[in-house]
Motif scaffolding. Structure first.
Motif, mmCIF file in Angstrom:
data_model
loop_
_atom_site.group_PDB
_atom_site.id
_atom_site.type_symbol
_atom_site.label_atom_id
_atom_site.label_comp_id
_atom_site.label_asym_id
_atom_site.label_seq_id
_atom_site.Cartn_x
_atom_site.Cartn_y
_atom_site.Cartn_z
ATOM 1 N N MET A 1 0.959 -1.130 -0.146
ATOM 2 C CA MET A 1 -0.108 -0.083 0.069
ATOM 3 C C MET A 1 0.830 1.033 0.129
ATOM 4 O O MET A 1 1.859 1.229 0.632
ATOM 5 N N GLY A 2 0.372 2.496 -0.527
ATOM 6 C CA GLY A 2 1.138 3.536 -0.544
ATOM 7 C C GLY A 2 1.316 3.920 0.701
ATOM 8 O O GLY A 2 0.499 3.877 1.881
ATOM 9 N N GLY A 3 2.656 4.417 1.279
ATOM 10 C CA GLY A 3 2.976 4.924 2.442
ATOM 11 C C GLY A 3 3.825 4.022 3.150
ATOM 12 O O GLY A 3 4.362 4.228 4.468
ATOM 13 N N TYR A 4 3.976 2.761 2.617
ATOM 14 C CA TYR A 4 4.493 1.638 3.381
ATOM 15 C C TYR A 4 5.971 1.372 2.387
ATOM 16 O O TYR A 4 5.874 1.553 1.287
ATOM 17 N N ARG A 5 7.007 0.926 3.327
ATOM 18 C CA ARG A 5 8.244 0.550 2.636
ATOM 19 C C ARG A 5 8.729 -0.529 3.598
ATOM 20 O O ARG A 5 8.832 -0.216 4.847
ATOM 21 N N ASP A 6 9.251 -1.789 2.974
ATOM 22 C CA ASP A 6 10.230 -2.457 3.736
ATOM 23 C C ASP A 6 11.958 -2.054 3.469
ATOM 24 O O ASP A 6 12.488 -1.800 2.535
ATOM 25 N N VAL B 1 7.975 0.179 7.524
ATOM 26 C CA VAL B 1 7.884 1.528 7.996
ATOM 27 C C VAL B 1 6.862 2.282 7.188
ATOM 28 O O VAL B 1 6.524 1.967 6.101
ATOM 29 N N PHE B 2 6.183 3.228 7.784
ATOM 30 C CA PHE B 2 5.275 4.035 7.335
ATOM 31 C C PHE B 2 5.316 5.456 7.378
ATOM 32 O O PHE B 2 5.847 5.933 8.563
ATOM 33 N N SER B 3 4.944 6.040 6.373
ATOM 34 C CA SER B 3 4.997 7.426 6.316
ATOM 35 C C SER B 3 3.863 7.982 5.495
ATOM 36 O O SER B 3 3.525 7.478 4.477
ATOM 37 N N SER B 4 3.302 9.104 5.827
ATOM 38 C CA SER B 4 2.283 9.868 4.880
ATOM 39 C C SER B 4 2.933 10.509 4.005
ATOM 40 O O SER B 4 2.112 11.140 2.933
ATOM 41 N N ASP B 5 4.048 10.722 3.943
ATOM 42 C CA ASP B 5 4.849 11.558 2.816
ATOM 43 C C ASP B 5 5.599 10.392 2.023
ATOM 44 O O ASP B 5 6.782 9.986 2.673
ATOM 45 N N GLU C 1 12.194 11.634 11.811
ATOM 46 C CA GLU C 1 10.771 12.387 12.064
ATOM 47 C C GLU C 1 9.780 12.265 10.842
ATOM 48 O O GLU C 1 9.892 12.583 9.951
ATOM 49 N N GLY C 2 8.493 11.621 11.335
ATOM 50 C CA GLY C 2 7.537 11.557 10.423
ATOM 51 C C GLY C 2 7.498 9.970 9.824
ATOM 52 O O GLY C 2 6.562 9.606 9.105
ATOM 53 N N VAL C 3 8.465 9.144 10.183
ATOM 54 C CA VAL C 3 8.554 7.650 9.640
ATOM 55 C C VAL C 3 8.472 6.829 10.992
ATOM 56 O O VAL C 3 8.927 7.075 12.035
ATOM 57 N N THR C 4 7.626 5.913 11.123
ATOM 58 C CA THR C 4 7.224 4.819 11.949
ATOM 59 C C THR C 4 7.329 3.525 11.846
ATOM 60 O O THR C 4 7.304 3.295 10.512
ATOM 61 N N ALA C 5 7.616 2.905 12.485
ATOM 62 C CA ALA C 5 8.055 1.340 12.236
ATOM 63 C C ALA C 5 6.538 0.706 12.516
ATOM 64 O O ALA C 5 5.871 0.993 13.529
ATOM 65 N N VAL C 6 6.180 -0.267 11.589
ATOM 66 C CA VAL C 6 4.839 -0.966 11.459
ATOM 67 C C VAL C 6 5.048 -2.104 12.330
ATOM 68 O O VAL C 6 4.262 -2.561 13.159
ATOM 69 N N SER C 7 6.231 -2.958 11.855
ATOM 70 C CA SER C 7 6.166 -4.394 12.246
ATOM 71 C C SER C 7 6.745 -4.568 13.681
ATOM 72 O O SER C 7 6.491 -5.234 14.521
ATOM 73 N N GLU C 8 8.102 -3.821 13.775
ATOM 74 C CA GLU C 8 8.775 -4.085 14.981
ATOM 75 C C GLU C 8 9.005 -2.754 15.565
ATOM 76 O O GLU C 8 9.521 -1.780 14.790
#
Length: 255
Positions: free
Chosen positions: A45-50, A79-83, A118-125
């Protein structure tokens, strides 16, 4: 079809079964085709990256020790970011908080947080287990050691040549550096030998950690001449005492 945890397109082939309304198989039917392939496209999905995880280390191990491996668990995170532009700008990896390995002489196992922009968060761990494998540097060392004769029979003497050997040992550098001649004994066992000439292989006993390995003894064999002792005058005893490389084992009379 379970597609949990899948991150790439899924292709599965299924075989048809003939089952009646009551759930029993219908053996007399012939199906064409007999199977089918189902493809499920999966995209992030948009906003996510491994991204990969890299452990950030500070300092150096104890002198004489080295790092042999660094592992992170998990090795990648999402990780996720709206940017979306910020995600695209990531270098393909993120780092953990610094792990100090100064003066370490054994493996280090630590759970560390992830340093994210800043603005990037971890989704899985939210944290990473880091294992730093450390071992001593292997090296070799040569020690010249005198022979210790054992087992010589009563009323026998032995002339040995040479009376010392070079022992080459290998093992961890810190252990070898602390090794002295007192830790190494070279044994020449003459048990049950009758008078005669022999080539005897010496053995090495190292006291201390069992990580030391004896690689070579030079020379590998010692020439030994075993002879019977005879009664001699005091003057002859003085002369014999000046002869090198001679070991005597005489019985003494009790009075």
């Amino acid at each position: 079809m379970n597609i949990s945890e899948e991150k790439d397109n899924v292709n599965r082939t299924f075989t048809f079964s003939q089952i009646g309304t009551l759930g029993s198989p219908l053996d007399n039917l012939v199906l064409q085709p007999k199977s089918t392939t189902i493809t499920i496209p999966i995209r992030q999905m948009g906003g996510y990256r491994d991204v990969a995880v890299r452990a950030l280390l500070e300092g150096k191990p104890e002198p004489g020790y080295r790092i042999t491996n660094i592992t992170t668990s998990p090795p990648t995170i999402t990780v996720f970011s709206s940017d979306q532009d910020q995600l695209t700008a990531l270098p393909g990896f993120v780092e953990t908080e610094p792990l100090d390995i100064s003066s370490a002489s054994q493996d280090i196992d630590a759970r560390l947080t992830i340093a994210l922009p800043e603005g990037v968060t971890a989704v899985s761990e939210q944290s990473i287990v880091v294992l730093v494998s450390i071992e001593a540097v292997e090296t070799s060392q040569r020690i010249r050691q005198d022979l210790t004769v054992t087992g010589l029979g009563t009323n026998l003497s032995a002339q040995i040549s040479p009376d010392s050997v070079d022992v080459i040992m290998s093992g961890p550098l810190p252990v070898l550096d602390s090794l002295t001649g007192e830790n190494v004994k070279v044994i020449l066992d003459l048990l049950h030998l009758a008078p005669g000439t022999y080539d005897i292989e010496p053995s090495v006993i190292v006291s201390g950690p069992d990580v030391i390995k004896t690689d070579t003894i030079l020379p590998a064999y010692i020439r030994v001449i075993v002879s019977e002792t005879t009664s001699v005058s005091d003057d002859e005893k003085i002369e014999d005492s000046n002869l090198p490389n001679t070991t005597t084992n005489e019985a003494t009379d009790e009075t």
